[in-house]
Each structure stands twice: as C-alpha cells, then as structure tokens.
Design a protein around this motif. Structure first.
Motif, PDB file in Angstrom:
ATOM      1  N   CYS A   1      54.177  22.850  23.991  1.00 13.83           N
ATOM      2  CA  CYS A   1      53.885  24.284  23.847  1.00 13.83           C
ATOM      3  C   CYS A   1      55.160  25.122  23.823  1.00 13.83           C
ATOM      4  CB  CYS A   1      52.994  24.758  24.994  1.00 13.83           C
ATOM      5  SG  CYS A   1      51.319  24.077  24.958  1.00 13.83           S
ATOM      6  N   LEU A   2      56.154  24.753  24.625  1.00 13.66           N
ATOM      7  CA  LEU A   2      57.325  25.593  24.787  1.00 13.66           C
ATOM      8  C   LEU A   2      58.428  25.304  23.769  1.00 13.66           C
ATOM      9  CD1 LEU A   2      57.647  25.628  28.694  1.00 13.66           C
ATOM     10  CD2 LEU A   2      56.667  27.385  27.202  1.00 13.66           C
ATOM     11  N   LEU A   3      58.424  24.120  23.175  1.00 12.72           N
ATOM     12  CA  LEU A   3      59.511  23.797  22.256  1.00 12.72           C
ATOM     13  C   LEU A   3      59.605  24.757  21.068  1.00 12.72           C
ATOM     14  CD1 LEU A   3      60.993  20.468  21.360  1.00 12.72           C
ATOM     15  CD2 LEU A   3      60.277  21.895  19.452  1.00 12.72           C
ATOM     16  N   PRO A   4      58.486  25.110  20.396  1.00 15.07           N
ATOM     17  CA  PRO A   4      58.617  26.072  19.293  1.00 15.07           C
ATOM     18  C   PRO A   4      59.185  27.414  19.753  1.00 15.07           C
ATOM     19  CG  PRO A   4      56.486  24.979  19.226  1.00 15.07           C
ATOM     20  CD  PRO A   4      57.110  24.634  20.541  1.00 15.07           C
ATOM     21  N   ILE A   5      58.783  27.851  20.948  1.00 18.98           N
ATOM     22  CA  ILE A   5      59.286  29.119  21.492  1.00 18.98           C
ATOM     23  C   ILE A   5      60.779  29.011  21.767  1.00 18.98           C
ATOM     24  CG2 ILE A   5      59.104  30.756  23.412  1.00 18.98           C
ATOM     25  CD1 ILE A   5      56.180  29.891  23.687  1.00 18.98           C
ATOM     26  N   SER A   6      61.185  27.863  22.339  1.00 20.50           N
ATOM     27  CA  SER A   6      62.604  27.662  22.640  1.00 20.50           C
ATOM     28  C   SER A   6      63.438  27.619  21.372  1.00 20.50           C
ATOM     29  CB  SER A   6      62.789  26.362  23.439  1.00 20.50           C
ATOM     30  OG  SER A   6      64.144  26.135  23.742  1.00 20.50           O
ATOM     31  N   LEU A   7      62.922  26.953  20.337  1.00 23.12           N
ATOM     32  CA  LEU A   7      63.645  26.903  19.062  1.00 23.12           C
ATOM     33  C   LEU A   7      63.834  28.300  18.483  1.00 23.12           C
ATOM     34  CD1 LEU A   7      62.001  23.819  17.291  1.00 23.12           C
ATOM     35  CD2 LEU A   7      64.330  23.968  18.184  1.00 23.12           C
ATOM     36  N   ASP A   8      62.796  29.124  18.625  1.00 20.04           N
ATOM     37  CA  ASP A   8      62.842  30.462  18.042  1.00 20.04           C
ATOM     38  C   ASP A   8      63.752  31.409  18.830  1.00 20.04           C
ATOM     39  OD1 ASP A   8      61.849  32.566  16.229  1.00 20.04           O
ATOM     40  OD2 ASP A   8      60.880  33.349  18.036  1.00 20.04           O
ATOM     41  N   ARG A   9      63.698  31.337  20.161  1.00 22.25           N
ATOM     42  CA  ARG A   9      64.408  32.319  20.985  1.00 22.25           C
ATOM     43  C   ARG A   9      65.776  31.835  21.467  1.00 22.25           C
ATOM     44  NH1 ARG A   9      59.595  34.936  24.819  1.00 22.25           N
ATOM     45  NH2 ARG A   9      58.198  35.540  23.075  1.00 22.25           N
ATOM     46  N   LEU A  10      65.902  30.547  21.713  1.00 19.19           N
ATOM     47  CA  LEU A  10      67.152  30.030  22.272  1.00 19.19           C
ATOM     48  C   LEU A  10      67.995  29.284  21.251  1.00 19.19           C
ATOM     49  CD1 LEU A  10      65.800  28.705  25.706  1.00 19.19           C
ATOM     50  CD2 LEU A  10      66.808  30.936  25.203  1.00 19.19           C
ATOM     51  N   GLY A  11      67.350  28.784  20.216  1.00 15.87           N
ATOM     52  CA  GLY A  11      68.094  28.033  19.217  1.00 15.87           C
ATOM     53  C   GLY A  11      68.049  26.535  19.462  1.00 15.87           C
ATOM     54  N   ILE A  12      68.385  25.766  18.452  1.00 21.13           N
ATOM     55  CA  ILE A  12      68.296  24.311  18.530  1.00 21.13           C
ATOM     56  C   ILE A  12      69.276  23.723  19.535  1.00 21.13           C
ATOM     57  CG2 ILE A  12      69.892  24.010  16.579  1.00 21.13           C
ATOM     58  CD1 ILE A  12      66.859  21.789  17.520  1.00 21.13           C
ATOM     59  N   GLY A  13      70.493  24.275  19.626  1.00 20.61           N
ATOM     60  CA  GLY A  13      71.490  23.712  20.537  1.00 20.61           C
ATOM     61  C   GLY A  13      71.067  23.815  21.989  1.00 20.61           C
ATOM     62  N   THR A  14      70.660  25.000  22.427  1.00 24.62           N
ATOM     63  CA  THR A  14      70.220  25.195  23.812  1.00 24.62           C
ATOM     64  C   THR A  14      68.973  24.377  24.116  1.00 24.62           C
ATOM     65  OG1 THR A  14      71.129  27.441  23.789  1.00 24.62           O
ATOM     66  CG2 THR A  14      69.524  26.919  25.516  1.00 24.62           C
ATOM     67  N   THR A  15      68.076  24.287  23.138  1.00 30.42           N
ATOM     68  CA  THR A  15      66.859  23.499  23.329  1.00 30.42           C
ATOM     69  C   THR A  15      67.193  22.034  23.604  1.00 30.42           C
ATOM     70  OG1 THR A  15      65.605  24.964  21.864  1.00 30.42           O
ATOM     71  CG2 THR A  15      64.698  22.775  22.254  1.00 30.42           C
TER      72      THR A  15
END
Length: 462
Positions: free
Chosen positions: A397-411
């Motif tokens: 659930c959270l991975l798409p949100i993390s990709l959108d808000r934090l970016g791939i590197g931080t994720t």
C-alpha cells in the motif's frame, strides 16, 4: 522421545509425493495472487472498475491470508493436519470456480478474501504436516522447497497471463481465472489419501492410528512401546495453547519468526508487486511485456533459493539467515542512488537482491515448525504468516505513495533499513536447529527430561 522410524527413514516415494502435494499450496498462492494482477487489466475495462475497486480486489486476498493463518493454525492443531489439508484445497477450488462467473466488485472482494483465507490456512497445515513426516537431515531443504514453489507459481501465472493476453487479448481474463480453478483441482487430487501426522496422533494418545499411518507411508512397523514413549514425551511437554506463544522462551521465538519473516517479505513483496513500476522509475521499459519481465524476476528469486536449500542442511540455519540478511542490505542501499544509476548497475542490484534473499526465504516456514511443539506448531506457523502479511500489506500500500512523494532512491533506502532490522533480529535470536529432532528443537532450553517412560525405552533400544 522422537519416532525414530520417521526421523531416520531414508527419503522414498512417499516423501517426494508429500513434498509435491504440500508445495501445491504455496504454488497456488503465488499463482492466484499473480494471475489476478494480470486479469485486472481486462477486468477493469469490461466491468468499469475504479481505482478503489482494483485496490479492494487486490488487498482482499492479503487480508484473507492474515485471517486464515491466525484462525486456522489453532484449528489445525486441534482437528489434525490431514483433515484440514484437503478441506482448504476444496475451498480454493470452489472459490476459483466462482471467481470465473463473478460480475460485481463486491463478489470479487468476497471471493478473493475467501481464497486468501484458504491460502493462509494452508501455510501452517502443509508445513507442519511435512515437517512431522520428513527425516531430520532433510527437513530444512524440503520445507524450503515449499517456498520455492511460490515463485514458480508466480512465474507461471505471469507467463500464462502473457501468452493469453497476446493471443486472445484482454477479454480472456475470465479464462485466466479459470486456469487457477483447474490447477487447484489437480493439486486437491494429489493430496487425497495422505496419512495423518504420526506426531500429532501420538500427541492425542492415538498410538494405534500412528502405527497404521507409519506402516502405510513408510512400510515400517514401529513397536507400540516406542509410540507410547513418544506419546508420553508429547504429553510431558503439555498441551500448549495459543497464549503460550506469548510467554517465556516461546514469546522470543514468536517475535523472531514473525519479525524476520515480515522484514524479509515487506520489501520483497512490494518490489515484486510493483516490479515494472519500479523499473520504470529507474528509466527501464514498461508495458504489456512487463508480464514477461515479472516472470523473469520470479525465476531469479528461484535461482536465489536453490543454493540456500542446500546450505540450510549443510552449514546450518543460523549462518544462512544472518549472512543472507547482511548481503541483502547492500544492493538495496546501492539502489538508494536513484534514477542516476546506470542501467547495468540497477539490473545487477535487483538480481543480487533476488539471489541473496534466498536464505531468509527458505527459512520462513522452517523455523516456525522447528521451534514450537506439536500441540502449537501449526498455530505458530499461522501467527508468523499473519505477522508477515501485515508487512506485505503495508509495503504494497505504501510503496506507490513513497515512490510519488519521496522518490525511488529514498524508497530503496527504506527497504534497506527494514532489511537491516531483519538482520538484527536474526543475529540476536536465530537458533541453530540443523540435524536435531523436532522434540529437541521445540523444547525449552534447559528443560528437564520429558518422561521416565521415554527415557526407559531409549535406554533399552540400541
């Protein structure tokens, strides 16, 4: 007091058939969870599904697995492995068939939840049955094969989905779901006639039935005295209950099994589910061919499990899980460099992650079955599965949100941190169980001898 006819038996046709039959559950898990992702593309257009509808359908199975593992583990310890072993597959067949004819979102959600419950139930059922039948020196490898079957099932689903989508178009989504019903029926037939676990039988005082089961499976006649000794040993441990998982040494073992499982599966499940999306974030291709790409990712995970299957019975469980977790952190941390990384580095890191994750993966069901006594073995496996699904659902659930808000590197760095927690848990709490009987691995450290009957028989037996 172990049942030596079981613990020391050479591998034979029965063991191989039982392993294949038990692996059918994880195979169906991987297949059914993956084929719905492919089918959703066609379903969305034909049934006018909203994004919320798709999320509900996708999450229903994970919620069902959580509930199924938590509820049916104790039921399996109470009613027996063999009865539940076929009932849960019958539910999978019925649920898969009904899914072919569903037309409303709520129907798919309910059916996916039911399928998830059956899958979650099968984990503790099949793994405890296999653990209690296989010889000690092969237990780690054969239990690991069950995990391997998950990736094979997922790869098969993506490959089937790719072929059907290419040949018949998106309108073939109902036929995709029908393939799950056929496979479930085949595995159900494979399971018919499997004898009950002799350890469970002697734990219930049914020594005559245990003697018949061993004769049927292994063609060996076990002296009644040996079974009585094993029964006395099981009774001496006491009939542990659900609450015992959260007391004393079993609390530590419950936390260990659940946490390392969750730390392993949280980033893995998120990466696996959104593999094409993640690769796209790194500048790699996406599209209909992503189904084939997902199948290839599954194959890499399978390759990572193969050496781990050999090592768990050769060098031991503890070194495999500790070193594997340590090695898995590195590629995820390197992916923290984000989209600026060269394509070759990204691909190499994903492959390294898949290969190194084999160690914790093959031990997901080995440890819960070895660290708890027969009376709560399936319960422990169910609890560990349920804890892991909390992480799987959260990561998904959270991975798409993390990709959108934090970016791939931080994720990716967050995934590395979660994996690091898994290493800390394993380093602190992982026990070595290689080559020991289930009676030895599941006992409390420093426990007194289990029963005079067992000791006397052991002294008389060469």
């Amino acid at each position: 007091m172990p049942i030596r006819a079981v613990d020391e038996a050479p591998l034979n046709r029965f063991h191989r058939k039982l392993t294949w039959a038990c692996a059918g559950g994880p195979f169906l898990d991987g297949y059914l969870l993956s084929i719905i992702g492919v089918a959703l593309v066609g379903m969305s257009g034909e049934l006018n599904l909203s994004t919320g509808d798709e999320s509900l359908i996708g999450a229903a199975a994970l919620i069902g697995i959580f509930a199924g593992g938590l509820f049916f583990g104790p039921v399996t310890d109470k009613l027996g492995r063999e009865a539940m072993y076929t009932i849960d597959l019958a539910v999978l067949v019925a649920g898969s068939v009904l899914s072919v004819f569903a037309t409303e979102t709520w129907q798919f959600v309910v059916l996916r939840f039911v399928l998830g419950m059956a899958i979650g139930a099968d984990y503790p059922i099949a793994t405890s049955l296999l653990a209690e039948w296989v010889p000690n020196k092969h237990r780690g490898r054969l239990l690991g094969v069950l995990i391997l079957a998950w990736y094979v099932g997922a790869a098969a689903a993506y490959a089937v989905g790719y072929v059907m989508a290419e040949i018949g178009g998106q309108g073939t989504w109902r036929w995709m779901l029908a393939t799950g019903a056929v496979l479930s029926a085949v595995i159900l037939l494979l399971r018919v006639g499997t004898p009950e676990s002799p350890l469970w039988l002697v734990g219930k005082g049914r020594t005559a039935d245990a003697q018949k089961a061993i004769k049927q499976a292994l063609d060996r006649t076990v002296p009644v005295e040996e079974l009585l000794a094993a029964s006395a040993a099981e009774q001496a441990v006491g009939q542990s209950r659900f609450r015992d998982l959260f007391q004393g040494v079993y609390l530590r073992r419950t936390l260990f099994c659940g946490l390392f499982y969750m730390c392993q599966i949280t980033p893995m499940f998120a990466l696996y589910t959104f593999g094409p999306t993640i690769l796209g974030s790194f500048g790699l291709g996406e599209g209909n061919d992503s189904y084939l790409g997902s199948a290839l990712i599954s194959c890499v995970f399978v390759l990572g499990c193969v050496p781990a299957l050999r090592l768990v019975d050769r060098v031991g469980r503890r070194p495999v899980i500790v070193w594997s977790f340590a090695l898995v952190v590195a590629p995820l941390a390197m992916l923290g460099g984000g989209s600026a990384l060269p394509v070759a580095v990204v691909i190499a890191c994903f492959c390294a992650y898949a290969l190194f994750s084999g160690g914790p993966t093959v031990l997901e069901w080995t440890y819960p079955n070895e660290l708890f006594p027969t009376s709560i073995r399936a319960t422990a496996g169910g609890v560990a599965t349920s804890i892991s699904r909390v992480g799987a659902a959260a990561g998904t659930c959270l991975l798409p949100i993390s990709l959108d808000r934090l970016g791939i590197g931080t994720t990716m760095l967050i995934g590395a941190a979660i994996t690091g927690v898994g290493w800390l848990v394993s380093f602190a709490w992982a026990e070595e169980t290689r080559g020991r009987t289930l009676a030895e691995t599941s006992s409390r450290p420093g426990a007194a001898p289990r029963s005079t009957t067992a000791d006397n028989y052991a002294r008389r037996t060469p």
